[in-house]
Design a protein around this motif. Structure first.
Motif, PDB file in Angstrom:
ATOM      1  N   THR A 231       2.041   9.288  14.990  1.00 31.46           N
ATOM      2  CA  THR A 231       1.590   9.781  13.698  1.00 31.46           C
ATOM      3  C   THR A 231       0.084   9.987  13.721  1.00 31.46           C
ATOM      4  N   ILE A 232      -0.361  11.173  13.359  1.00 32.62           N
ATOM      5  CA  ILE A 232      -1.785  11.491  13.312  1.00 32.62           C
ATOM      6  C   ILE A 232      -2.371  10.841  12.065  1.00 32.62           C
ATOM      7  N   LYS A 233      -3.364   9.956  12.268  1.00 34.01           N
ATOM      8  CA  LYS A 233      -3.923   9.199  11.155  1.00 34.01           C
ATOM      9  C   LYS A 233      -5.379   9.535  10.866  1.00 34.01           C
ATOM     10  N   SER A 234      -6.120  10.036  11.843  1.00 32.15           N
ATOM     11  CA  SER A 234      -7.551  10.301  11.638  1.00 32.15           C
ATOM     12  C   SER A 234      -7.892  11.667  12.215  1.00 32.15           C
ATOM     13  N   ALA A 235      -8.909  12.286  11.618  1.00 30.60           N
ATOM     14  CA  ALA A 235      -9.313  13.622  12.055  1.00 30.60           C
ATOM     15  C   ALA A 235     -10.823  13.769  11.885  1.00 30.60           C
ATOM     16  N   LEU A 236     -11.416  14.539  12.791  1.00 31.59           N
ATOM     17  CA  LEU A 236     -12.827  14.914  12.700  1.00 31.59           C
ATOM     18  C   LEU A 236     -12.876  16.407  12.398  1.00 31.59           C
ATOM     19  N   LEU A 237     -13.508  16.760  11.290  1.00 37.80           N
ATOM     20  CA  LEU A 237     -13.593  18.144  10.843  1.00 37.80           C
ATOM     21  C   LEU A 237     -15.006  18.657  11.115  1.00 37.80           C
TER      22      LEU A 237
ATOM     23  N   PHE B 218     -14.786  21.356   2.689  1.00 35.66           N
ATOM     24  CA  PHE B 218     -14.200  20.792   1.476  1.00 35.66           C
ATOM     25  C   PHE B 218     -12.728  21.187   1.350  1.00 35.66           C
ATOM     26  N   ALA B 219     -12.419  22.474   1.581  1.00 36.98           N
ATOM     27  CA  ALA B 219     -11.038  22.948   1.427  1.00 36.98           C
ATOM     28  C   ALA B 219     -10.099  22.279   2.423  1.00 36.98           C
ATOM     29  N   LEU B 220     -10.495  22.248   3.704  1.00 36.30           N
ATOM     30  CA  LEU B 220      -9.626  21.661   4.725  1.00 36.30           C
ATOM     31  C   LEU B 220      -9.527  20.150   4.572  1.00 36.30           C
ATOM     32  N   SER B 221     -10.609  19.494   4.174  1.00 28.58           N
ATOM     33  CA  SER B 221     -10.561  18.034   3.998  1.00 28.58           C
ATOM     34  C   SER B 221      -9.597  17.645   2.887  1.00 28.58           C
ATOM     35  N   LYS B 222      -9.537  18.459   1.828  1.00 29.54           N
ATOM     36  CA  LYS B 222      -8.581  18.162   0.759  1.00 29.54           C
ATOM     37  C   LYS B 222      -7.145  18.276   1.248  1.00 29.54           C
ATOM     38  N   LEU B 223      -6.874  19.285   2.068  1.00 26.88           N
ATOM     39  CA  LEU B 223      -5.515  19.426   2.621  1.00 26.88           C
ATOM     40  C   LEU B 223      -5.159  18.236   3.506  1.00 26.88           C
ATOM     41  N   LEU B 224      -6.115  17.804   4.333  1.00 26.60           N
ATOM     42  CA  LEU B 224      -5.848  16.689   5.242  1.00 26.60           C
ATOM     43  C   LEU B 224      -5.698  15.374   4.490  1.00 26.60           C
ATOM     44  N   GLN B 225      -6.478  15.180   3.438  1.00 29.02           N
ATOM     45  CA  GLN B 225      -6.385  13.941   2.670  1.00 29.02           C
ATOM     46  C   GLN B 225      -5.078  13.859   1.895  1.00 29.02           C
TER      47      GLN B 225
ATOM     48  N   VAL C 101     -10.375  11.356   7.074  1.00 27.01           N
ATOM     49  CA  VAL C 101     -11.134  12.526   7.500  1.00 27.01           C
ATOM     50  C   VAL C 101     -12.615  12.171   7.608  1.00 27.01           C
ATOM     51  N   SER C 102     -13.203  12.521   8.759  1.00 25.82           N
ATOM     52  CA  SER C 102     -14.654  12.463   8.956  1.00 25.82           C
ATOM     53  C   SER C 102     -15.144  13.892   9.169  1.00 25.82           C
ATOM     54  N   MET C 103     -16.367  14.189   8.772  1.00 26.29           N
ATOM     55  CA  MET C 103     -16.853  15.565   8.813  1.00 26.29           C
ATOM     56  C   MET C 103     -18.208  15.644   9.503  1.00 26.29           C
TER      57      MET C 103
ATOM     58  N   VAL D  85      -0.636  23.446   8.036  1.00 27.15           N
ATOM     59  CA  VAL D  85      -1.383  22.285   8.549  1.00 27.15           C
ATOM     60  C   VAL D  85      -0.434  21.124   8.791  1.00 27.15           C
ATOM     61  N   SER D  86       0.488  20.870   7.847  1.00 29.06           N
ATOM     62  CA  SER D  86       1.441  19.761   8.006  1.00 29.06           C
ATOM     63  C   SER D  86       2.324  19.966   9.234  1.00 29.06           C
TER      64      SER D  86
END
Length: 353
Positions: free
Chosen positions: A2-8, A17-24, A30-32, A114-115
């Protein structure tokens, strides 16, 4: 897995902002980072994320160059990288596979895409099927023997090398370099423009929200005040009308009562008639009670007499029964005596005695 963390990684605040909302929304931490250089600094000082979303075109080091740097580092080479770009072509897809990029995400991203992409990535990590770079990412610097070259010789060598290249190739290289610089510059300008517009729009929305909230509060307070004033006025009007109505009704009732007392009072004859009627009713009631009392007494006498007769009859029956029993006893004794005398006579006559 399971993917739990991502660096944007993206230089545009709007895109981040748009992609971080989808990931959250799918429960990712999410880290940016605003540039490729910032992303490399982040990876050197933090734990590796499960996936990196890398923007393609960025000022300075672009997404492809950042991917080369990440994949050439043994500490970060295993991190899956998803390239985010607004132009998806077969040429770019082939280039992405050469550098070990897992997949390409077209801008603007869609929640379902994305999902699904992250779900497929988790399955690929579990199976160990992540793509590997098809070309060597380590560059070796050729060793050049140092020789003493004067200025005239260096200029001659440069002229000879330039002359050795075809004119069309020079123009193509120059055109490509200019196009790259123009694209980078346009991207920087558009990103800064988007960021400024985003900040400006956000500020306008916040100010508008605050202003609307103040206006709404003022309007509500004004309406509340008007409603209270109107309610109090209505209360006073209703109270005055009710008071006036009750006063008029009481006055009419008082007048009617006085009028009835003066014009409709009972005369002496009517009073005598009422007295006679009450007397007759009283006499009728007295006679009724006397009759009822005499009937009750008569019924009591009858019941007593019947009870006394019943008791006397039972007494007589009992006495008669007793007398009959005594008579039967005397009769039996007399009969026995007579039989005995008769037997003795017969015995005498027969000469027994």
């Amino acid at each position: 897995m399971t993917i739990k963390s991502a660096l944007l990684v993206d230089d545009s605040k709007v895109a981040r902002f748009a992609l971080s909302k989808l990931l959250q929304k799918i429960d990712l931490n999410v880290s940016m980072a605003g540039s490729a250089e910032e992303a490399l600094d982040y990876l050197s000082s933090h734990a590796n994320p499960d996936v990196i979303f890398m923007d393609h075109l960025m000022p300075g080091m672009n997404g492809v160059e950042a991917t080369k740097a990440i994949k050439s580092n043994p500490d970060t080479a295993a991190i899956p990288i998803i390239m985010c770009t607004s132009k998806k072509s077969e040429e770019f897809s082939d280039e992405a596979k050469e550098y070990g990029i897992y997949n390409i995400l077209t801008k603007p991203p869609q929640p379902k895409g994305v999902s699904n992409l992250l779900e497929e990535l988790g399955q690929a990590v579990e199976r160990g099927e992540l793509p590997q770079p098809e070309i060597s990412l380590t560059t070796e610097t050729p060793v050049v023997e140092e020789t003493e070259i004067d200025g005239s010789q260096e200029q001659d060598m440069l002229n000879n090398s330039v002359a050795a290249l075809p004119t069309e190739m020079i123009e193509q290289v120059a055109r490509s370099a200019i196009k790259t610089n123009v694209n980078n510059r346009l991207h920087e300008l558009l990103s800064s423009l988007f960021d400024e517009q985003y900040d400006h729009l956000k500020r306008i929305l916040e100010e508008s929200k605050t202003e609307q909230s103040e206006r709404l509060n003022n309007t509500i307070e004004s309406f509340a005040t008007q409603i209270n004033d109107r309610t109090n006025a209505i209360k006073e009007e209703i109270a005055a009308e009710v008071s006036l109505f009750l006063s008029s009704q009481l006055a009419e009732l008082k007048t009617e009562i006085l009028s009835n007392q003066t014009t409709q009072g009972m005369s002496s004859e009517q009073m005598e008639e009422l007295k006679d009627h009450m007397t007759s009713v009283q006499s009728i009631d007295t006679e009724f009670w006397q009759t009822l009392q005499s009937e009750a007494i008569q019924q009591a006498h009858d019941i007593s007499r019947e009870t006394a007769e019943d008791i006397a009859q039972r007494t007589i029956d009992l006495y008669t029964q007793n007398q009959r029993s005594a008579t039967n006893k005397i009769y039996v004794v007399a009969l026995a005596a007579s039989i005995g005398v008769f037997s003795a006579g017969i015995a005498f006559l027969s000469g027994i005695l």
